[in-house]
Design a protein around this motif. Sequence first.
Motif, short mmCIF file in Angstrom:
data_model
loop_
_atom_site.label_atom_id
_atom_site.label_comp_id
_atom_site.label_asym_id
_atom_site.label_seq_id
_atom_site.Cartn_x
_atom_site.Cartn_y
_atom_site.Cartn_z
N PRO A 1 0.84 -1.21 0.00
CA PRO A 1 0.00 0.00 0.00
C PRO A 1 0.87 1.25 0.00
O PRO A 1 2.02 1.23 0.46
N PRO A 2 0.33 2.35 -0.50
CA PRO A 2 1.11 3.60 -0.52
C PRO A 2 1.27 4.13 0.90
O PRO A 2 0.48 3.82 1.80
N LYS A 3 2.29 4.93 1.10
CA LYS A 3 2.48 5.59 2.39
C LYS A 3 1.44 6.70 2.57
O LYS A 3 0.90 6.90 3.65
N TYR A 4 1.16 7.42 1.48
CA TYR A 4 0.20 8.54 1.51
C TYR A 4 -0.78 8.43 0.35
O TYR A 4 -0.45 7.89 -0.70
N ILE A 5 -1.97 8.99 0.56
CA ILE A 5 -2.89 9.29 -0.54
C ILE A 5 -3.24 10.76 -0.42
O ILE A 5 -3.04 11.37 0.64
N TYR A 6 -3.75 11.35 -1.50
CA TYR A 6 -3.88 12.80 -1.58
C TYR A 6 -5.27 13.23 -2.03
O TYR A 6 -5.87 12.60 -2.89
N LYS A 7 -5.71 14.35 -1.47
CA LYS A 7 -6.95 15.00 -1.88
C LYS A 7 -6.59 16.35 -2.46
O LYS A 7 -5.87 17.13 -1.84
N ILE A 8 -7.09 16.63 -3.64
CA ILE A 8 -6.85 17.91 -4.31
C ILE A 8 -8.04 18.82 -4.08
O ILE A 8 -9.19 18.41 -4.28
N LEU A 9 -7.77 20.04 -3.66
CA LEU A 9 -8.82 21.04 -3.45
C LEU A 9 -8.49 22.30 -4.24
O LEU A 9 -7.31 22.63 -4.43
N PRO A 10 -9.50 23.02 -4.70
CA PRO A 10 -9.22 24.32 -5.31
C PRO A 10 -8.53 25.22 -4.28
O PRO A 10 -8.78 25.10 -3.07
N SER A 11 -7.68 26.12 -4.73
CA SER A 11 -6.97 26.99 -3.79
C SER A 11 -7.84 28.12 -3.27
O SER A 11 -7.50 28.76 -2.28
N CYS A 12 -8.97 28.35 -3.93
CA CYS A 12 -9.87 29.42 -3.49
C CYS A 12 -11.28 28.87 -3.36
O CYS A 12 -11.82 28.37 -4.36
N PRO A 13 -11.86 28.88 -2.21
CA PRO A 13 -11.29 29.36 -0.96
C PRO A 13 -10.38 28.29 -0.34
O PRO A 13 -10.63 27.10 -0.51
N PRO A 14 -9.34 28.73 0.38
CA PRO A 14 -8.47 27.75 1.03
C PRO A 14 -9.21 27.07 2.19
O PRO A 14 -10.14 27.64 2.75
N PRO A 15 -8.79 25.86 2.54
CA PRO A 15 -9.44 25.21 3.68
C PRO A 15 -9.12 25.97 4.97
O PRO A 15 -8.08 26.62 5.06
N PRO A 16 -10.01 25.91 5.96
CA PRO A 16 -9.76 26.63 7.21
C PRO A 16 -8.55 26.06 7.96
O PRO A 16 -8.22 24.89 7.83
N THR A 17 -7.91 26.92 8.73
CA THR A 17 -6.80 26.52 9.58
C THR A 17 -7.17 26.85 11.01
O THR A 17 -7.52 27.98 11.28
N PRO A 18 -7.12 25.90 11.93
CA PRO A 18 -6.84 24.49 11.70
C PRO A 18 -8.00 23.82 10.97
O PRO A 18 -9.12 24.33 10.95
N LEU A 19 -7.69 22.64 10.42
CA LEU A 19 -8.74 21.88 9.72
C LEU A 19 -9.83 21.47 10.69
O LEU A 19 -9.54 21.10 11.83
N PRO A 20 -11.07 21.51 10.25
CA PRO A 20 -12.16 21.02 11.09
C PRO A 20 -12.17 19.49 11.11
O PRO A 20 -11.42 18.84 10.39
N MET A 21 -13.04 18.91 11.92
CA MET A 21 -13.19 17.45 11.96
C MET A 21 -13.60 16.91 10.60
O MET A 21 -13.22 15.81 10.23
N SER A 22 -14.37 17.71 9.85
CA SER A 22 -14.83 17.27 8.55
C SER A 22 -14.90 18.47 7.61
O SER A 22 -15.62 19.43 7.87
N LEU A 23 -14.15 18.40 6.51
CA LEU A 23 -14.23 19.44 5.48
C LEU A 23 -15.52 19.26 4.69
O LEU A 23 -16.03 18.13 4.58
N PRO A 24 -16.04 20.32 4.10
CA PRO A 24 -17.22 20.17 3.23
C PRO A 24 -16.88 19.25 2.06
O PRO A 24 -15.77 19.28 1.53
N LEU A 25 -17.82 18.44 1.66
CA LEU A 25 -17.62 17.55 0.52
C LEU A 25 -17.76 18.33 -0.78
O LEU A 25 -18.58 19.25 -0.88
N SER A 26 -16.99 17.94 -1.77
CA SER A 26 -17.15 18.52 -3.10
C SER A 26 -18.45 17.98 -3.70
O SER A 26 -18.99 16.97 -3.24
N ASP A 27 -18.95 18.65 -4.72
CA ASP A 27 -20.15 18.16 -5.40
C ASP A 27 -19.93 16.75 -5.94
O ASP A 27 -20.80 15.90 -5.85
#
Length: 149
Positions: free
Chosen positions: A6-32
Amino acid sequence: MTEPTPPKYIYKILPSCPPPPTPLPMSLPLSDLDSRDGFIHMSTSVQILGTLKAFFNNAASIVILRVPYERVESRVKWEMAKGKRPEERGGCWDTEGILGGFPHIYHAPDGELRLGREEVQDSGTWNRVGETWSQEGWPFGSDDLPKES
């Protein structure tokens, strides 16, 4: 037959605008797309450049979330979307299955479809250098560099 590592990491790509909140919440909004398909679309380091070129080719920058695979392994299904177009349910850009399955994160034990601070190790802004996406600008140093497929 040997099981693939298995890979060490997997990745989620998000648009840069708006940036995700800092610190990250327990759950980010889902994309459409994630809401529609009922899972969170992720990529490995081998798949990420193709994903960027297919879905974020006009973006000058994106935010990328790095998730240690061991944190979500029990919720991941490796799935193909053979013969589907990106707009179809379960679709992806790899319609020939050249790169193998994609990691999709499903519901947590509490029933929530979630990706947030408990899953994400770190995040970074990745700026495209030149006409197309490449390893340049990778926000995580030399660790798990994206690979050209």
